[in-house]
Design an enzyme around this catalytic site. Structure first.
Site, mmCIF file in Angstrom:
data_model
loop_
_atom_site.group_PDB
_atom_site.id
_atom_site.type_symbol
_atom_site.label_atom_id
_atom_site.label_comp_id
_atom_site.label_asym_id
_atom_site.label_seq_id
_atom_site.Cartn_x
_atom_site.Cartn_y
_atom_site.Cartn_z
ATOM 1 N N GLU A 103 1.193 -1.061 -0.167
ATOM 2 C CA GLU A 103 0.060 0.438 -0.060
ATOM 3 C C GLU A 103 0.821 1.455 0.422
ATOM 4 O O GLU A 103 1.170 2.201 0.919
ATOM 5 C CB GLU A 103 -0.886 0.228 0.988
ATOM 6 C CG GLU A 103 -2.091 -1.018 1.166
ATOM 7 C CD GLU A 103 -2.933 -1.665 2.448
ATOM 8 O OE1 GLU A 103 -3.274 -0.466 3.037
ATOM 9 O OE2 GLU A 103 -3.524 -2.297 2.523
ATOM 10 N N HIS A 120 -17.790 -10.437 6.167
ATOM 11 C CA HIS A 120 -16.526 -10.387 5.977
ATOM 12 C C HIS A 120 -16.103 -11.102 7.426
ATOM 13 O O HIS A 120 -16.137 -11.279 8.439
ATOM 14 C CB HIS A 120 -16.748 -9.018 6.200
ATOM 15 C CG HIS A 120 -15.052 -8.205 6.850
ATOM 16 N ND1 HIS A 120 -14.302 -7.118 7.655
ATOM 17 C CD2 HIS A 120 -14.698 -8.177 5.714
ATOM 18 C CE1 HIS A 120 -13.968 -6.872 7.802
ATOM 19 N NE2 HIS A 120 -13.330 -7.126 6.440
ATOM 20 N N GLU A 168 -11.951 -10.484 9.239
ATOM 21 C CA GLU A 168 -11.044 -9.809 9.357
ATOM 22 C C GLU A 168 -10.167 -10.512 10.430
ATOM 23 O O GLU A 168 -10.693 -11.021 11.262
ATOM 24 C CB GLU A 168 -11.583 -8.248 10.111
ATOM 25 C CG GLU A 168 -9.620 -7.274 10.651
ATOM 26 C CD GLU A 168 -9.107 -7.203 9.171
ATOM 27 O OE1 GLU A 168 -9.843 -6.814 8.281
ATOM 28 O OE2 GLU A 168 -7.723 -7.497 9.502
ATOM 29 N N HIS A 202 -7.881 -8.501 1.340
ATOM 30 C CA HIS A 202 -7.380 -7.590 1.126
ATOM 31 C C HIS A 202 -6.138 -8.002 2.269
ATOM 32 O O HIS A 202 -6.164 -8.977 2.610
ATOM 33 C CB HIS A 202 -8.872 -6.549 1.999
ATOM 34 C CG HIS A 202 -9.250 -5.948 1.461
ATOM 35 N ND1 HIS A 202 -9.439 -4.339 1.772
ATOM 36 C CD2 HIS A 202 -9.797 -6.043 0.548
ATOM 37 C CE1 HIS A 202 -9.983 -4.033 0.884
ATOM 38 N NE2 HIS A 202 -10.323 -4.714 -0.228
ATOM 39 N N GLU A 203 -5.225 -6.977 2.232
ATOM 40 C CA GLU A 203 -3.866 -7.414 3.060
ATOM 41 C C GLU A 203 -4.003 -8.740 2.320
ATOM 42 O O GLU A 203 -3.041 -9.748 2.902
ATOM 43 C CB GLU A 203 -3.872 -6.783 4.252
ATOM 44 C CG GLU A 203 -3.941 -6.020 4.618
ATOM 45 C CD GLU A 203 -5.623 -5.939 5.156
ATOM 46 O OE1 GLU A 203 -5.612 -4.090 4.561
ATOM 47 O OE2 GLU A 203 -6.462 -6.285 5.221
ATOM 48 N N GLU A 238 -6.912 -6.326 -2.870
ATOM 49 C CA GLU A 238 -6.640 -5.720 -2.860
ATOM 50 C C GLU A 238 -4.828 -5.177 -3.198
ATOM 51 O O GLU A 238 -4.578 -5.298 -4.569
ATOM 52 C CB GLU A 238 -6.603 -4.799 -0.652
ATOM 53 C CG GLU A 238 -6.866 -3.514 -0.906
ATOM 54 C CD GLU A 238 -6.627 -3.012 1.042
ATOM 55 O OE1 GLU A 238 -6.838 -2.241 1.062
ATOM 56 O OE2 GLU A 238 -6.149 -3.694 1.568
ATOM 57 N N GLU A 253 -9.777 3.531 0.300
ATOM 58 C CA GLU A 253 -9.778 3.681 2.378
ATOM 59 C C GLU A 253 -8.754 4.554 2.581
ATOM 60 O O GLU A 253 -9.070 5.808 3.431
ATOM 61 C CB GLU A 253 -9.837 2.266 2.839
ATOM 62 C CG GLU A 253 -8.780 2.046 2.622
ATOM 63 C CD GLU A 253 -8.360 0.878 3.377
ATOM 64 O OE1 GLU A 253 -8.990 -0.147 3.725
ATOM 65 O OE2 GLU A 253 -7.059 0.556 3.709
HETATM 66 C C1 NOJ Z 1 -8.704 -2.592 5.861
HETATM 67 C C2 NOJ Z 1 -9.299 -3.260 4.763
HETATM 68 O O1 NOJ Z 1 -8.608 -2.799 3.439
HETATM 69 C C3 NOJ Z 1 -10.656 -2.765 4.421
HETATM 70 O O2 NOJ Z 1 -11.102 -2.556 3.651
HETATM 71 C C4 NOJ Z 1 -11.458 -3.020 5.738
HETATM 72 O O3 NOJ Z 1 -11.879 -1.992 6.298
HETATM 73 C C5 NOJ Z 1 -10.893 -2.679 7.254
HETATM 74 N N1 NOJ Z 1 -9.287 -3.674 6.794
HETATM 75 C C6 NOJ Z 1 -10.460 -2.907 8.498
HETATM 76 O O4 NOJ Z 1 -11.666 -4.889 7.867
#
Ligand code: NOJ
Ligand code: CA
Length: 691
Positions: free
Chosen positions: A174, A405, A407, A475-476, A494, A500
């Site tokens: 990023e 989702h 995370e 993502h990540e 991503e 963001e």
């Molecule tokens: C980073 C992600 O790129 C983003 O899209 C997400 O909202 C946050 N982490 C929380 O998971």
């Protein structure tokens, strides 16, 4: 499907030897690219020419291992073999309906000349738009369990190219891109965030894809394909314009742990006479295995909205009960993922034909996000104000899909513990798409997002998702290397400095989106999350903003490819805005793709076709620009209606970002249109046949 494999001699391969050097020469099908490879004394090398111009100079190959001798300068050629391949295949989804895979391949079998007799095979594939090579280690007695401490693959540049690069960081892609001569790559001279878990291991190392331009105007980009059970290759600048493979290590410093037989990922050099040609290349996909999933019926490219931007700008929070020391903390008592709020999103999606609604912050644990403790996410327990059963039913009744989702906070080991249950839970509810995230330091501590441990992990997640008929948007992530061909449930990722960043940092420069299609975008789909209409969001934040016009935001849906494309703004900012029509209509799966024009970091104009309609998107950097658009890609003799969404003469990303002109014009393949793009502006177009 048509497959043709021929064994050639004569016209494709030439052999010469002189002064202890043996060369095998092989050409691309159109004969414009030449690779010569062989041994110099006893070290393997290759070089590349394009239209008789040297692009990559003599570059050496080899490996170093932990407890055995290196394989590099003790080799002899046992045999060399040339084959040719030509097939056309259909991806499950993508930028085009059908893809031609056409190359000539040179295989060189190398063996050590001492009594160890270890062997390694080199494969070179020469396409019309690039060169790829990989090492293949067969099963053998003197090389069994392997610990690679260094891959010595070189790319010796024939000239000090202009380059677009981001630093090698073992945990993140990023970054904004730098544009410098290759000889000027030195991270110490540039301003990088050094806080948190950002990690710049080597001042001369950059990530791939790194894209370059020669003085004579040839574009090239180096990346890798089919990264599977290996580690991510960054490139380290060495003396004399050599970029050398720099692999991301395990915690103990070993780069790759494996066993023979094994193959390395393909190392790719894309080559094109114009910048857009890099984007049009399908070579990375052609270097991956065909689809392995027997069931693809659940796989569906889609647009989505979500309970997402509202947390990033601080309107609501991920956590149900806030904790001040968490990354999820926001100055509000509103928990975004509450049943009523999500219903509003579902209603909006249903009314506008948007298929997906992402919900972040639905499950317990967010109040600890960023904490040093482990295991606070279990991925199956909703917060008390989020009625998941009701919402999934409500969504289904309105022809909308909830996007789940996960995370992980970077806690890959914890995620693996819950993985089967987490996907089983979503499948039992009828959820078929999940966004994953790894925002945080990887646990087990010492491992990296881009190291072999995580590459195995990402693959395990993808395979588990497929087992439960679920699509993934990571993502990540680890960088894309084309695995969507093999696992078409791998939709997007991503791995870029996305939208963001505009919500909580100085933001992305206006030129950022004119660079990433030519760099990060070459690796695969980008979940950039475009479509912010309230570009300054002053109601929530004074300083932060998006540095573009609204027409530019629309164009991103065409310019940045993803099969899952977010309309990222708050739904209230879309209500009653006629510009939203473009987002409603733009497809995410295409029959054809053409980059009409573009210069890296300045502008890009892309056209994509679905059925009989074309969609065109164009954006410019911080400079206003006139673009002459030629429609010769349209069927001749046919009349079309072009609905145009463009900057007004008063539009300007700093002073007037939201003004837009929407108009219709009749055009045909002979038409020429002049478009005036504001600073950081753009245009988007829907072109449909009149009959
Ligand atoms: C980073 C992600 O790129 C983003 O899209 C997400 O909202 C946050 N982490 C929380 O998971
Ligand atoms: Ca890489």
């Amino acid at each position: 499907m048509k497959t043709l494999i021929t064994i050639f001699s004569g016209c494709l391969i030439f052999m010469s030897s002189a002064f202890g050097q043996t060369n095998h020469k092989i050409l691309s099908p159109d004969k414009r690219i030449t690779v010569e490879a062989g041994l110099n004394k006893s070290t393997p090398f290759y070089f590349v020419e394009f239209n008789n111009e040297r692009i990559i100079d003599t570059s050496y190959l080899g490996f170093e291992f932990k407890s055995t001798e290196p394989i590099k300068n003790n080799l002899q050629i046992k045999s060399a073999n040339v084959t040719s391949f030509d097939e056309t295949w259909q991806p499950v989804w993508g930028e085009r309906k059908s893809i031609r895979n056409n190359y000539n391949q040179l295989e060189i079998v190398l063996q050590e000349s001492d009594n160890q007799n270890r062997t390694v095979n080199l494969f070179f594939r020469i396409f019309n738009d690039g060169v790829a090579f990989r090492y293949d280690f067969p099963k053998q007695d003197n090389l069994n369990y392997v610990e690679i401490t260094d891959e010595l693959t070189q790319f010796k540049l024939a000239e000090d190219y202009t380059s677009w690069w981001i630093p090698a960081d073992y945990d993140s892609y990023e970054y904004l891109y730098n544009n410098t001569k290759v000889s000027e790559i030195d991270l110490r001279k540039y301003n990088y965030p050094t806080s948190g878990d950002r990690n710049h291991p080597n001042p001369f190392a950059v990530n791939t894809p790194i894209t370059m331009k020669s003085k004579s105007g040839i574009y090239l980009s180096i990346h890798e394909a089919q990264l599977y059970d290996y580690s991510d290759m960054a490139l380290e600048r060495k003396d004399g314009l050599i970029l050398q493979s720099h692999l991301v290590p395990w915690k103990d410093g070993i780069k790759v742990k494996t066993q023979t037989p094994f193959k390395t990922p393909w190392r790719i050099i894309l080559i094109s006479q114009n910048a857009g040609g890099l984007i049009e290349s399908a070579t990375i996909l052609n270097l991956n295995e065909p689809n392995k999933l027997t069931n693809t019926s659940y796989i569906e490219p889609m647009k989505y909205i979500g309970v997402w931007w509202e947390m990033h700008i601080g309107k609501s929070s991920w956590a149900y009960k806030q904790r001040k020391d968490s990354w999820s903390f926001r100055e509000t008592n509103l928990h975004g993922a509450n049943t009523n709020n999500v219903k509003k999103y579902i209603d909006f999606a249903s009314a506008h034909g948007i298929r997906g609604v992402l919900v972040e912050g639905w499950n317990t644990g967010w109040e600890f996000w960023g904490a040093d403790s482990e295991g606070y996410f279990d991925f199956v327990t909703p917060y008390p104000d989020f009625n998941i059963n009701e919402l999934v039913q409500y969504a289904k009744s309105k022809n909308v899909e909830i996007i789940g989702h996960h995370e992980t906070g970077g806690q890959a080991a914890n995620y693996e513990k819950h993985l089967d249950n987490a996907f089983k839970f979503y499948q039992s509810l009828g959820i078929k798409a999940v966004k994953t995230g790894y925002a945080g330091t990887i646990i087990p501590k010492g491992e990296h997002h881009h190291g072999q441990y995580m590459i195995r992990h990402y693959r395990k997640v993808l395979e588990t998702a497929a087992k439960y008929n679920i699509m993934v948007n990571a993502h990540e992530p680890i960088e894309d290397t084309g695995e969507r061909r093999t696992f078409p449930n791998m939709l997007s990722r991503e791995g870029v400095r996305g939208m963001e960043w505009n919500a909580w940092s100085v933001g992305n420069s206006s030129e950022h989106t004119t660079i990433i299609p030519f760099t990060r975008g070459l690796s695969g789909p980008i979940d950039y999350t475009p479509g912010i209409f309230d570009l300054t969001f002053d109601k929530y934040k004074d300083k932060e903003r998006v540095q573009s016009t609204i027409a530019n935001q629309l164009a991103l849906y065409v310019v940045l490819y993803s099969p899952i494309q977010m309309a990222a703004d708050l739904i209230e900012n879309y209500e009653n805005n006629p510009a939203f029509e473009f987002i409603e209509k733009v497809p995410v799966d295409w029959d054809e793709t053409k980059v009409l024009s573009g210069e890296i970091g300045d502008f890009i104009v892309t056209a994509r076709k679905k059925d009989n309609s074309w969609y065109v998107g164009g954006i410019t950097d911080e400079n206003s620009r006139n673009i002459k658009l030629n429609f010769d890609f349209l069927a001749s003799g046919e009349k079309y209606n072009a609905k145009i969404f463009r900057d007004s003469p008063n539009s300007d990303y700093l002073t007037n970002p939201t003004e837009i002109i929407i108009e219709s014009k009749e055009i045909n393949s002979d038409s020429i249109m002049e478009l005036n793009l504001a600073r950081a502006g753009g245009f988007a177009m829907i072109i449909t046949p009149m009959n």
